[in-house]
Motif scaffolding. Structure first.
Motif: not given
Length: 93
Positions: A50, A54-55, A57-58, A60, A62-63, A65-66, A69-70
């Motif tokens: 996860q 998250a990394l 998404y971040l 990309n 997309q905070p 979504e990140a 995941r976090l």
């Protein structure tokens, strides 16, 4: 002595973008279908998977979504979430 080793500065990793490296890490840490039953409740494996997602998404931009995941990773680590049962088990035919 540290448990982490440093890569040489002339590492070939410099050839890749940060996003490419994060995607490679996510791919490496993702639980494969063959390992799913063995690792589905492994908290470190699930959290690592996860956090890597998250990394990506971040990176990309997309905070939200990140963050989701976090939060999942945190749940695995603090034991507030558990793996759901396998959908193929317990089916009545």
């Amino acid at each position: 002595m540290s448990q982490f080793t440093q890569l040489p500065k002339s590492s070939q990793l410099n050839e890749f973008t940060t996003l490419e490296l994060a995607q490679a890490l996510m791919e490496r840490l993702s639980i494969s279908p063959n390992d799913w039953h063995r690792l589905k409740s492994n908290r470190n494996s699930r959290a690592s998977e996860q956090i890597a997602a998250a990394l990506v998404y971040l990176l990309n931009n997309q905070p939200q979504e990140a963050l989701a995941r976090l939060e999942q990773a945190s749940g695995w680590l603090d034991r507030s979430i558990s793996a759901p049962p396998c959908p193929s088990h317990g089916e009545k035919r």
